[in-house]
Structure formats: structure tokens, C-alpha cells
Design a protein around this motif. Structure first.
Motif, PDB file in Angstrom:
ATOM      1  N   GLN A 170       0.816  -1.217   0.000  1.00 20.44           N
ATOM      2  CA  GLN A 170       0.000   0.000   0.000  1.00 20.44           C
ATOM      3  C   GLN A 170       0.848   1.265   0.000  1.00 20.44           C
ATOM      4  O   GLN A 170       0.485   2.268  -0.606  1.00 20.44           O
ATOM      5  CB  GLN A 170      -0.940   0.007   1.209  1.00 20.44           C
ATOM      6  N   SER A 171       2.018   1.258   0.640  1.00 19.80           N
ATOM      7  CA  SER A 171       2.860   2.459   0.673  1.00 19.80           C
ATOM      8  C   SER A 171       3.522   2.726  -0.679  1.00 19.80           C
ATOM      9  O   SER A 171       3.944   3.851  -0.955  1.00 19.80           O
ATOM     10  CB  SER A 171       3.930   2.320   1.761  1.00 19.80           C
ATOM     11  N   SER A 172       3.622   1.724  -1.519  1.00 23.38           N
ATOM     12  CA  SER A 172       4.273   1.894  -2.822  1.00 23.38           C
ATOM     13  C   SER A 172       3.500   2.861  -3.714  1.00 23.38           C
ATOM     14  O   SER A 172       4.100   3.589  -4.513  1.00 23.38           O
ATOM     15  CB  SER A 172       4.400   0.556  -3.539  1.00 23.38           C
ATOM     16  N   TYR A 173       2.195   2.881  -3.584  1.00 23.17           N
ATOM     17  CA  TYR A 173       1.389   3.760  -4.426  1.00 23.17           C
ATOM     18  C   TYR A 173       1.638   5.231  -4.083  1.00 23.17           C
ATOM     19  O   TYR A 173       1.694   6.081  -4.971  1.00 23.17           O
ATOM     20  CB  TYR A 173      -0.094   3.402  -4.296  1.00 23.17           C
ATOM     21  N   GLU A 174       1.817   5.532  -2.812  1.00 24.32           N
ATOM     22  CA  GLU A 174       2.113   6.908  -2.405  1.00 24.32           C
ATOM     23  C   GLU A 174       3.487   7.341  -2.925  1.00 24.32           C
ATOM     24  O   GLU A 174       3.658   8.457  -3.401  1.00 24.32           O
ATOM     25  CB  GLU A 174       2.070   7.030  -0.884  1.00 24.32           C
ATOM     26  N   ILE A 175       4.451   6.453  -2.835  1.00 26.42           N
ATOM     27  CA  ILE A 175       5.808   6.772  -3.301  1.00 26.42           C
ATOM     28  C   ILE A 175       5.801   7.015  -4.806  1.00 26.42           C
ATOM     29  O   ILE A 175       6.386   7.987  -5.293  1.00 26.42           O
ATOM     30  CB  ILE A 175       6.785   5.635  -2.931  1.00 26.42           C
ATOM     31  N   SER A 176       5.130   6.147  -5.551  1.00 22.89           N
ATOM     32  CA  SER A 176       5.106   6.314  -7.004  1.00 22.89           C
ATOM     33  C   SER A 176       4.344   7.568  -7.402  1.00 22.89           C
ATOM     34  O   SER A 176       4.716   8.250  -8.372  1.00 22.89           O
ATOM     35  CB  SER A 176       4.501   5.086  -7.677  1.00 22.89           C
ATOM     36  N   ALA A 177       3.288   7.915  -6.664  1.00 28.06           N
ATOM     37  CA  ALA A 177       2.542   9.137  -6.975  1.00 28.06           C
ATOM     38  C   ALA A 177       3.405  10.369  -6.745  1.00 28.06           C
ATOM     39  O   ALA A 177       3.407  11.312  -7.555  1.00 28.06           O
ATOM     40  CB  ALA A 177       1.282   9.205  -6.122  1.00 28.06           C
ATOM     41  N   SER A 178       4.187  10.360  -5.655  1.00 29.46           N
ATOM     42  CA  SER A 178       5.054  11.519  -5.402  1.00 29.46           C
ATOM     43  C   SER A 178       6.168  11.602  -6.451  1.00 29.46           C
ATOM     44  O   SER A 178       6.534  12.703  -6.884  1.00 29.46           O
ATOM     45  CB  SER A 178       5.643  11.447  -3.997  1.00 29.46           C
ATOM     46  N   GLN A 179       6.692  10.476  -6.897  1.00 33.90           N
ATOM     47  CA  GLN A 179       7.722  10.506  -7.934  1.00 33.90           C
ATOM     48  C   GLN A 179       7.149  10.972  -9.269  1.00 33.90           C
ATOM     49  O   GLN A 179       7.812  11.705 -10.001  1.00 33.90           O
ATOM     50  CB  GLN A 179       8.363   9.120  -8.078  1.00 33.90           C
ATOM     51  N   ALA A 180       5.933  10.568  -9.575  1.00 34.88           N
ATOM     52  CA  ALA A 180       5.294  11.037 -10.814  1.00 34.88           C
ATOM     53  C   ALA A 180       5.045  12.539 -10.752  1.00 34.88           C
ATOM     54  O   ALA A 180       5.261  13.260 -11.744  1.00 34.88           O
ATOM     55  CB  ALA A 180       3.988  10.296 -11.035  1.00 34.88           C
ATOM     56  N   GLU A 181       4.629  13.033  -9.592  1.00 36.14           N
ATOM     57  CA  GLU A 181       4.415  14.475  -9.419  1.00 36.14           C
ATOM     58  C   GLU A 181       5.728  15.229  -9.591  1.00 36.14           C
ATOM     59  O   GLU A 181       5.777  16.281 -10.239  1.00 36.14           O
ATOM     60  CB  GLU A 181       3.805  14.742  -8.043  1.00 36.14           C
TER      61      GLU A 181
END
Length: 167
Positions: free
Chosen positions: A79-90
Motif C-alpha cells: 500500500q505504501s508503494s502507491y504513495e511513493i510512485s505518486a510523489s515521484q510522478a508528481e
């Protein structure tokens, strides 16, 4: 009696004989020399000085702590991977590729995003299973086997129902 005394002496090398072996060589007493040599230990560990080597803890966690390395890149998403990937995409959209790379190096994203709650099966395969097969996969403990006296229990239950129905 003397043989047991020699066994307990634990003769390892020529230093324990003093000058006895030297006299046997110089005086030509071959039998004494052969006897003394036969009493030496033939175990190489007795003749070689050995230091105790302490086993160092070289586990991955200890090495990461010693060299101040971050946690390894996770192989599978959670579940934490989605937050990390969203911040990297941003960061990629706002600041470009170098910013996204730096963010990835500081806090690596999961290597693969596997579907969740499919019991490690591909999503297409999991959704193609019947409801019974999905239920079996979801069971934590295997089902207990049918009791050996199942027939007796069924007959007893049927008779009790018949008695209660007539009463």
C-alpha cells in the motif's frame, strides 16, 4: 600399565622429549628413534599453532547499518508503494527527470506492481476461478477431514428430528 601411561602423556612434538631424540640420532639407536617418532601425534591440528577466529556478524542488516545504506528496493508493491510512485510522478511532471531520479534513489519504488488479494496469482487467472476455488484459496487453515462416524451422526440427527416432529 606402562602403555596406558604413554597414551595419557599426549606427546605432540620433539620438544617434549628434551635431548632423548638427539641422543638416539647421534648414538645410532634406530629402534629408540623409531619408537619416539611413533609416539608423536599424527593429527596436524596438534602440530600447528591455531588461533581462534571470531566469527564476525556479516548479515545484510548489519552491513547496511555500518555503511549507512538505505533499505533495499522492495521487489513487490504494497500500500505504501502507491504513495511513493505518486510523489515521484508528481516530481517528474513538475521538475523533470533528474528530480524523479533523485527521489527514486533516495526512496526506491517497488520493482513490480502485483495485484493485491489474488493470492499471488495473475489477476486474469484469479478472476477466472470459480467462487469455490477462491474460497479455498482464502481459507487460512486446511479443512478438517470428515469424521469417521459421519453416517452415525446423520442417522442420529434424522431420528432426533423424527422424534421431535412427532411429539
Amino acid at each position: 600399565m606402562q602403555i596406558h601411561t604413554l597414551d595419557k602423556a599426549s606427546i605432540i612434538n620433539e620438544l617434549q622429549f628434551g635431548t632423548g631424540i638427539n641422543h638416539a640420532v647421534h648414538e645410532g639407536r634406530r629402534a629408540d628413534f623409531a619408537l619416539i617418532l611413533s609416539m608423536f601425534s599424527d593429527d596436524v591440528r596438534d602440530n600447528t599453532p591455531v588461533e581462534k577466529v571470531e566469527q564476525l556478524d556479516s548479515s545484510e542488516q548489519m552491513l547496511r547499518k555500518r555503511f549507512e545504506l538505505p533499505a533495499p528496493q522492495p521487489l513487490r508493491s504494497d500500500q505504501s508503494s502507491y504513495e511513493i510512485s505518486a510523489s515521484q510522478a508528481e516530481l517528474f511532471h513538475s521538475s523533470g527527470l533528474p528530480s524523479a531520479k533523485l527521489s527514486h534513489y533516495l526512496k526506491p519504488d517497488a520493482l513490480s506492481y502485483m495485484p493485491e488479494a489474488t493470492h499471488d496469482l495473475p489477476e486474469e487467472l484469479y478472476h477466472n476461478l470459480s467462487g469455490h476455488q477462491r474460497r479455498k484459496l482464502a481459507e487460512k487453515e486446511p479443512k478438517a477431514l470428515m469424521p469417521a462416524d459421519l453416517y452415525t451422526q446423520l442417522v442420529t440427527a434424522q431420528r432426533n428430528f423424527q422424534i421431535s416432529a412427532q411429539a
